[in-house]
Write an enzyme that holds these catalytic residues in place. Structure first.
Site, PDB file in Angstrom:
ATOM      1  CG  ASP A 184      -9.870  -0.520   5.325  1.00 24.32           C
ATOM      2  OD1 ASP A 184      -9.264  -0.957   3.872  1.00 24.32           O
ATOM      3  OD2 ASP A 184      -9.141  -0.729   6.128  1.00 24.32           O
TER       4      ASP A 184
ATOM      5  CD  GLN B 183      -3.613  -4.591   6.374  1.00 26.47           C
ATOM      6  OE1 GLN B 183      -3.970  -3.544   6.166  1.00 26.47           O
ATOM      7  NE2 GLN B 183      -3.712  -5.563   5.473  1.00 26.47           N
TER       8      GLN B 183
ATOM      9  CE  LYS C  87      -3.655  -2.268   1.986  1.00 23.90           C
ATOM     10  NZ  LYS C  87      -4.707  -2.630   3.142  1.00 23.90           N
TER      11      LYS C  87
HETATM   12  N1  L34 Z   1      -8.016  -2.613   7.063  1.00 22.68           N
HETATM   13  N2  L34 Z   1      -7.169  -5.014   6.491  1.00 22.68           N
HETATM   14  C1  L34 Z   1      -7.852  -3.454   5.969  1.00 22.68           C
HETATM   15  N3  L34 Z   1      -8.096  -3.539   4.898  1.00 22.68           N
HETATM   16  C2  L34 Z   1      -7.785  -4.219   3.528  1.00 22.68           C
HETATM   17  O1  L34 Z   1      -7.886  -3.820   2.545  1.00 22.68           O
HETATM   18  C3  L34 Z   1      -7.298  -5.462   4.103  1.00 22.68           C
HETATM   19  N4  L34 Z   1      -6.988  -6.416   3.167  1.00 22.68           N
HETATM   20  C4  L34 Z   1      -7.101  -7.720   3.568  1.00 22.68           C
HETATM   21  C5  L34 Z   1      -6.422  -8.135   4.899  1.00 22.68           C
HETATM   22  N5  L34 Z   1      -6.659  -7.117   5.908  1.00 22.68           N
HETATM   23  C6  L34 Z   1      -7.026  -5.824   5.494  1.00 22.68           C
HETATM   24  C7  L34 Z   1      -5.849  -6.114   2.411  1.00 22.68           C
HETATM   25  O2  L34 Z   1      -5.306  -5.230   2.427  1.00 22.68           O
HETATM   26  C8  L34 Z   1      -6.551  -8.441   2.232  1.00 22.68           C
HETATM   27  N6  L34 Z   1      -5.517  -7.344   1.677  1.00 22.68           N
HETATM   28  C9  L34 Z   1      -4.410  -7.528   0.840  1.00 22.68           C
HETATM   29  C10 L34 Z   1      -3.777  -6.442   0.259  1.00 22.68           C
HETATM   30  C11 L34 Z   1      -2.888  -6.624  -0.556  1.00 22.68           C
HETATM   31  C12 L34 Z   1      -2.531  -7.919  -1.170  1.00 22.68           C
HETATM   32  C13 L34 Z   1      -3.260  -8.995  -0.702  1.00 22.68           C
HETATM   33  C14 L34 Z   1      -4.332  -8.844   0.163  1.00 22.68           C
HETATM   34  C15 L34 Z   1      -1.384  -8.005  -2.184  1.00 22.68           C
HETATM   35  O3  L34 Z   1      -0.738  -7.068  -2.520  1.00 22.68           O
HETATM   36  N7  L34 Z   1      -1.249  -9.324  -2.618  1.00 22.68           N
HETATM   37  C16 L34 Z   1      -0.095  -9.763  -3.652  1.00 22.68           C
HETATM   38  C17 L34 Z   1       0.818 -10.411  -3.161  1.00 22.68           C
HETATM   39  C18 L34 Z   1       1.356 -10.018  -1.943  1.00 22.68           C
HETATM   40  C19 L34 Z   1       2.246 -11.186  -1.423  1.00 22.68           C
HETATM   41  O4  L34 Z   1       3.402 -11.250  -1.937  1.00 22.68           O
HETATM   42  O5  L34 Z   1       1.917 -11.764  -0.271  1.00 22.68           O
HETATM   43  C20 L34 Z   1      -0.872 -10.146  -4.952  1.00 22.68           C
HETATM   44  O6  L34 Z   1      -0.352 -10.296  -6.039  1.00 22.68           O
HETATM   45  O7  L34 Z   1      -1.915 -10.924  -4.937  1.00 22.68           O
END
Ligand code: L34
Length: 291
Positions: free
Chosen positions: A118, A95, A51
């Site tokens: 959010d 988060q 983020k």
């Molecule tokens: N307050 N909590 C709050 N807001 C959110 O919007 C979230 N979420 C979920 C978990 N808790 C939260 C997220 O941000 C899930 N989530 C989230 C954000 C980013 C990614 C996955 C889940 C992400 O960047 N995924 C990458 C890979 C990351 C890695 O290498 O682990 C992808 O390509 O899917």
């Protein structure tokens, strides 16, 4: 066909960056997002880092507030109050998940709805359910945009959502059934008490899965040509440098053979979640400055 969340996310980031340039050229400060991270959860650290990187890429200011997992609910509430009252901040996220001794409900309710990028506050959720303009929680918002950018028809289609969480399943079902551009679908919500899940999933034109169980959806559960959106992202122990691999809720190798469209993990829904957050932060800034 792959629904390339990462690619679409990069496109949208460029669009947001242009808007930020225009804002700054008018002498207005850029949007500012604050993320609060309590504790040391490895996945949460990665997501929050992503983020921050996205903020940097689009030209937003961002601040990460790190607190130890011994932080009390009162201390966290005090921090939120401080940020709520800071005019230099447009968006505030805490988060999730939080340590067990802190109530997620109390925390999400403490955030000023005007900064609730959010979309987890009851006011935001209530407005969403009534079809009013609001902050839509980032994952469902990102998914609707992915469907939109790939011109996937939702009107009159049968959408099956597996999972009823406050963050994904529930708001997703509201959006898909709403009278918005990527809505107007007939929606079935399935969850842990659904009897004979497959009976429903095979009927789905659009199947959205958010249960957090690796490779839960197998090929026999998917209709030929369906659009499959995999929200799951679980770290599974593996013998590699990181010590884990990421697995979605869908058995990708199998389901890819039957699906018309499918999101990969990683590179699918995750990057679109981050885009949803960026757009909400921009929206909050626009509501304040109107530029
Ligand atoms: N307050 N909590 C709050 N807001 C959110 O919007 C979230 N979420 C979920 C978990 N808790 C939260 C997220 O941000 C899930 N989530 C989230 C954000 C980013 C990614 C996955 C889940 C992400 O960047 N995924 C990458 C890979 C990351 C890695 O290498 O682990 C992808 O390509 O899917």
């Amino acid at each position: 066909m792959l629904l390339k969340g990462k690619e679409v996310a990069n496109q949208i980031k460029e669009e947001i960056a242009k808007e930020v340039q225009s804002i700054v050229s008018k002498g207005v400060r850029p949007p500012h997002l604050v993320a609060v991270l309590v504790g040391e959860d490895g996945a949460s650290k990665t997501y929050v880092k992503n983020k921050e990187l996205a903020c940097e890429k689009v030209g937003f200011s961002s601040t990460l507030v790190r607190l130890p997992d011994t932080t009390s609910e009162e201390e966290l509430l005090a921090k939120i109050e401080e940020i709520n009252n800071d005019d230099e901040i447009d968006g505030l996220i805490v988060q999730l998940p939080l340590p067990k001794h802190i109530s997620e409900h109390n925390i999400t309710q403490a955030i000023n709805p005007a900064k609730d990028v959010d979309g987890f506050h009851d006011v935001s959720v209530g407005r969403l359910s009534k079809g009013q303009d609001t902050f839509i929680s980032a994952t469902p918002y990102g998914i609707t945009q992915l469907l939109d950018r790939y011109n996937i028809e939702t009107k009159g289609k049968h959408c099956v959502v597996v999972g009823r969480s406050n963050i994904v399943g529930r708001p997703m079902s509201i959006l898909m059934s709403g009278s918005n551009k990527t809505g107007n679908a007939t929606v079935t919500i399935c969850h842990r008490h659904t009897v004979d899940l497959k009976k429903y999933t095979v009927m789905a034109d659009i199947l959205i899965v958010a249960v957090g169980i690796p490779e839960f959806i197998t090929a026999d559960m998917v209709k030929e040509g369906a659009t499959v959106i995999d929200v799951g992202i679980t770290r599974v122990d593996a013998d590699n440098k990181k010590g884990y691999v990421l697995k979605g809720d869908v058995n990708f190798d199998q389901v890819e053979e039957v699906a018309g469209y499918i999101t990969p993990v990683p590179g699918g829904v995750g990057p679109m979640t981050i885009i949803g957050l960026m757009q909400n932060t921009l929206k909050s800034h626009q509501a304040k400055f109107n530029v």
